[in-house]
Write a protein that holds these residues in place. Sequence first.
Motif, mmCIF file in Angstrom:
data_model
loop_
_atom_site.group_PDB
_atom_site.id
_atom_site.type_symbol
_atom_site.label_atom_id
_atom_site.label_comp_id
_atom_site.label_asym_id
_atom_site.label_seq_id
_atom_site.Cartn_x
_atom_site.Cartn_y
_atom_site.Cartn_z
ATOM 1 N N VAL A 145 -30.605 -13.998 9.396
ATOM 2 C CA VAL A 145 -30.832 -14.162 10.336
ATOM 3 C C VAL A 145 -30.406 -15.962 11.403
ATOM 4 O O VAL A 145 -29.414 -15.935 11.523
ATOM 5 C CB VAL A 145 -31.236 -13.533 11.572
ATOM 6 C CG1 VAL A 145 -31.125 -12.917 13.269
ATOM 7 C CG2 VAL A 145 -30.660 -11.628 12.006
ATOM 8 N N LYS A 146 -31.516 -16.163 11.121
ATOM 9 C CA LYS A 146 -31.502 -17.301 12.022
ATOM 10 C C LYS A 146 -30.450 -18.447 10.818
ATOM 11 O O LYS A 146 -29.302 -18.940 11.696
ATOM 12 C CB LYS A 146 -32.873 -18.272 10.976
ATOM 13 C CG LYS A 146 -33.845 -18.044 12.212
ATOM 14 C CD LYS A 146 -35.154 -18.361 11.515
ATOM 15 C CE LYS A 146 -35.886 -18.302 12.457
ATOM 16 N NZ LYS A 146 -37.559 -19.137 11.688
ATOM 17 N N ALA A 147 -29.984 -18.107 9.541
ATOM 18 C CA ALA A 147 -28.763 -18.527 9.009
ATOM 19 C C ALA A 147 -27.478 -18.071 9.250
ATOM 20 O O ALA A 147 -26.573 -19.223 9.910
ATOM 21 C CB ALA A 147 -28.282 -18.910 7.410
ATOM 22 N N GLY A 187 -23.403 -19.182 13.260
ATOM 23 C CA GLY A 187 -22.488 -19.697 14.722
ATOM 24 C C GLY A 187 -22.557 -20.453 15.497
ATOM 25 O O GLY A 187 -21.440 -20.509 15.917
ATOM 26 N N PHE A 188 -23.361 -20.538 15.467
ATOM 27 C CA PHE A 188 -23.326 -21.881 16.502
ATOM 28 C C PHE A 188 -23.030 -22.810 16.267
ATOM 29 O O PHE A 188 -22.951 -24.169 17.372
ATOM 30 C CB PHE A 188 -25.015 -22.562 17.402
ATOM 31 C CG PHE A 188 -26.179 -21.176 17.649
ATOM 32 C CD1 PHE A 188 -25.378 -20.580 18.537
ATOM 33 C CD2 PHE A 188 -26.942 -20.690 17.347
ATOM 34 C CE1 PHE A 188 -26.025 -19.646 19.409
ATOM 35 C CE2 PHE A 188 -27.556 -19.861 18.660
ATOM 36 C CZ PHE A 188 -27.268 -18.987 19.529
ATOM 37 N N SER A 189 -23.051 -23.592 14.539
ATOM 38 C CA SER A 189 -21.767 -24.945 14.643
ATOM 39 C C SER A 189 -20.486 -25.109 14.651
ATOM 40 O O SER A 189 -19.823 -25.685 14.809
ATOM 41 C CB SER A 189 -22.617 -24.576 13.232
ATOM 42 O OG SER A 189 -21.843 -23.280 12.395
ATOM 43 N N LYS A 190 -20.185 -23.898 15.126
ATOM 44 C CA LYS A 190 -18.620 -23.536 14.882
ATOM 45 C C LYS A 190 -18.439 -23.622 16.870
ATOM 46 O O LYS A 190 -17.392 -23.677 16.863
ATOM 47 C CB LYS A 190 -18.444 -21.751 14.951
ATOM 48 C CG LYS A 190 -18.555 -21.999 13.207
ATOM 49 C CD LYS A 190 -17.708 -20.559 12.890
ATOM 50 C CE LYS A 190 -17.921 -20.960 11.004
ATOM 51 N NZ LYS A 190 -17.346 -19.059 11.051
ATOM 52 N N LEU A 191 -19.023 -23.322 17.358
ATOM 53 C CA LEU A 191 -19.130 -23.526 18.604
ATOM 54 C C LEU A 191 -18.989 -25.028 19.529
ATOM 55 O O LEU A 191 -20.216 -25.575 18.572
ATOM 56 C CB LEU A 191 -20.281 -22.413 19.510
ATOM 57 C CG LEU A 191 -20.646 -21.205 19.058
ATOM 58 C CD1 LEU A 191 -21.373 -20.321 20.100
ATOM 59 C CD2 LEU A 191 -18.416 -20.135 19.972
#
Length: 84
Positions: free
Chosen positions: A30-32, A37-41
């Motif tokens: 889940v952390k990965a 996902g956050f790196s794409k934002l």
Amino acid sequence: MNMNSFFTDLQGKINQAIDSSPAKDLEKNVKAMMTQGFSKLDLVTREEFDIQAQVLAKTRAKLEALELRMGELESRLAEQATGK
């Protein structure tokens, strides 16, 4: 056995159980996924945000000082124009 060592023992056993359970793997996955996902934002860190907030506050203060100075200069110019 005193209560402090009992709770320390219990905590150690619980941590061991969690580390060897599927829950730990699920947490890592889940952390990965969230990190990916956050790196794409287009997000900024809290530190970057705070720095920009400070820069904005300084800029606003300078703008207010310049507006006051401009008002004074306009007043002087108006006085000179009516005084001539």
